[in-house]
Design an enzyme around this catalytic site. Structure first.
Site, PDB file in Angstrom:
ATOM      1  N   ASN A 111       0.874  -1.169   0.000  1.00 28.98           N
ATOM      2  CA  ASN A 111       0.000   0.000   0.000  1.00 28.98           C
ATOM      3  C   ASN A 111       0.913   1.220   0.000  1.00 28.98           C
ATOM      4  OD1 ASN A 111      -1.780   2.069   0.504  1.00 28.98           O
ATOM      5  ND2 ASN A 111      -2.338   1.405   2.578  1.00 28.98           N
ATOM      6  N   LYS A 138       0.181   4.232  -0.339  1.00 25.15           N
ATOM      7  CA  LYS A 138      -0.452   5.444   0.198  1.00 25.15           C
ATOM      8  C   LYS A 138      -0.178   6.612  -0.752  1.00 25.15           C
ATOM      9  CE  LYS A 138      -0.212   3.355   4.700  1.00 25.15           C
ATOM     10  NZ  LYS A 138      -0.302   3.495   6.130  1.00 25.15           N
ATOM     11  N   HIS A 189      -9.737   1.494   4.566  1.00 21.50           N
ATOM     12  CA  HIS A 189      -8.470   1.663   5.288  1.00 21.50           C
ATOM     13  C   HIS A 189      -8.704   2.629   6.449  1.00 21.50           C
ATOM     14  CE1 HIS A 189      -4.377   2.825   6.260  1.00 21.50           C
ATOM     15  NE2 HIS A 189      -4.006   1.684   5.692  1.00 21.50           N
ATOM     16  N   GLU A 232      -7.090   5.018   7.515  1.00 22.59           N
ATOM     17  CA  GLU A 232      -6.843   6.435   7.188  1.00 22.59           C
ATOM     18  C   GLU A 232      -8.054   7.039   6.479  1.00 22.59           C
ATOM     19  OE1 GLU A 232      -3.064   5.736   5.282  1.00 22.59           O
ATOM     20  OE2 GLU A 232      -2.224   5.204   7.234  1.00 22.59           O
ATOM     21  N   GLU A 236      -5.981  -4.670  10.427  1.00 19.56           N
ATOM     22  CA  GLU A 236      -4.951  -3.646  10.613  1.00 19.56           C
ATOM     23  C   GLU A 236      -5.230  -2.875  11.904  1.00 19.56           C
ATOM     24  OE1 GLU A 236      -2.805  -2.533   6.736  1.00 19.56           O
ATOM     25  OE2 GLU A 236      -4.498  -1.191   6.967  1.00 19.56           O
ATOM     26  N   GLY A 279       2.064   2.344  10.643  1.00 21.45           N
ATOM     27  CA  GLY A 279       3.056   3.407  10.484  1.00 21.45           C
ATOM     28  C   GLY A 279       3.750   3.799  11.773  1.00 21.45           C
ATOM     29  N   SER A 282       2.873  -2.101  10.336  1.00 20.09           N
ATOM     30  CA  SER A 282       4.312  -2.215  10.597  1.00 20.09           C
ATOM     31  C   SER A 282       4.865  -3.611  10.328  1.00 20.09           C
ATOM     32  CB  SER A 282       4.651  -1.749  12.018  1.00 20.09           C
ATOM     33  OG  SER A 282       4.280  -0.388  12.180  1.00 20.09           O
TER      34      SER A 282
HETATM   35  P1  PGA Z   1       2.478   0.294   7.593  1.00 21.25           P
HETATM   36  O1  PGA Z   1       1.052   0.543   6.895  1.00 21.25           O
HETATM   37  O2  PGA Z   1       3.010  -1.014   7.049  1.00 21.25           O
HETATM   38  O3  PGA Z   1       3.313   1.474   7.169  1.00 21.25           O
HETATM   39  O4  PGA Z   1       2.241   0.235   9.059  1.00 21.25           O
HETATM   40  C1  PGA Z   1       0.159  -0.519   6.676  1.00 21.25           C
HETATM   41  C2  PGA Z   1      -1.107   0.023   6.083  1.00 21.25           C
HETATM   42  O5  PGA Z   1      -1.534   1.131   6.453  1.00 21.25           O
HETATM   43  O6  PGA Z   1      -1.730  -0.627   5.226  1.00 21.25           O
END
Ligand code: PGA
Length: 251
Positions: free
Chosen positions: A8, A10, A98, A100, A169, A175, A213
């Site tokens: 992803n 982003k 997601h 976000e 998630e 992140g 992560s």
């Molecule tokens: P990350 O993000 O691996 O940077 O924690 C995962 C995601 O948001 O899909």
């Protein structure tokens, strides 16, 4: 089951950076893969992905995905991208819900379910994200939250639910460099598997992937859990070497 490793990106990338990343990926991939691989990239770069695909045959092993899809099929919805448009670019996957999007764009469980429905209607696999915040985990609400989020998608999609990919998630792990322990993640994946089993006889073939992560160092222990069928990778998918290590951990 075949694992899925989905990057992803982003809101990261540029024409130049994407070409570098995808060519490093293409040259580092083995000739054949025993896991599925996808990259969910920003929509403006779908055409670039397709063009690079023509010059880098190894990219055939990497499916294209989007990071979102509209809950509407067409019309006066400024800024939205429809599932049919994604299909024009041969998108195989679309992330929906997601955290976000839920957090910064106020997406509700109902809206996320409608987005999954739009993707399924044109043959795109929605990667449906569920997960609790830190406050919800600390209040002991993890199970209740993820079950509520999944229930909306099951309700809207009926027997098609077996066609989704589900991504657990935990919001506090995204992140942040804080990963759910393999046992914590497995426990939630088992809850989700049981909920799917109550809705479809094909629950055992629904991929439930973990995100938050996941990196080159922790991927193999997470992926060794019985109900962890892959990973949704943010930060580590932007570094070809790290993403390739995760792919090899899943193979
Ligand atoms: P990350 O993000 O691996 O940077 O924690 C995962 C995601 O948001 O899909």
């Amino acid at each position: 089951m075949t694992k899925l490793i989905a990057g992803n990106w982003k809101m990261n990338g540029s024409l130049a950076a994407n070409e570098g990343l995808l060519s490093a990926l293409a040259s580092g991939l083995p000739k054949s893969l025993s896991c599925d691989v996808a990259v969910c990239i920003p929509a403006p770069y779908f055409a670039q992905f397709q063009a690079l695909f023509a010059t880098m045959p190894a990219l055939a092993l990497v499916a294209l995905g989007s990071q979102d899809v509209s809950s509407q099929s067409a019309g006066a919805f400024t800024g939205e991208v429809s599932a049919t448009m994604l299909r024009d670019f041969a998108c195989r996957y679309a992330i929906v819900g997601h955290s976000e999007r839920r957090q910064y764009h106020g997406e509700t469980d109902f809206l996320v379910a409608a987005k999954a429905q739009q993707a399924l209607a044109v043959g795109i696999t929605p990667i449906v994200c569920v997960g609790e915040t830190l406050a919800e985990r600390e209040a002991g609400q993890t199970t209740e939250v993820v079950k509520r989020q999944l229930a909306a998608v099951i309700h809207a999609n009926g027997h098609c639910i077996s066609e989704i990919v589900l991504a657990y998630e935990p919001v506090w792990a995204i992140g942040t460099g804080k990963t759910a322990s393999p046992e914590e993640a497995q426990a939630v994946h088992a809850v989700l598997r049981a909920q799917l089993a109550a809705a479809t006889e094909h629950a055992s073939r629904v991929k439930i992937i973990y995100g938050g992560s996941m990196n080159a160092a922790n991927a193999s222990t997470l992926l060794a859990q019985p109900d962890i069928d892959g990973g949704l990778i943010g930060g580590a998918s932007l570094k070809a070497g790290d993403f390739l290590s995760i792919i090899s951990a899943a193979s």
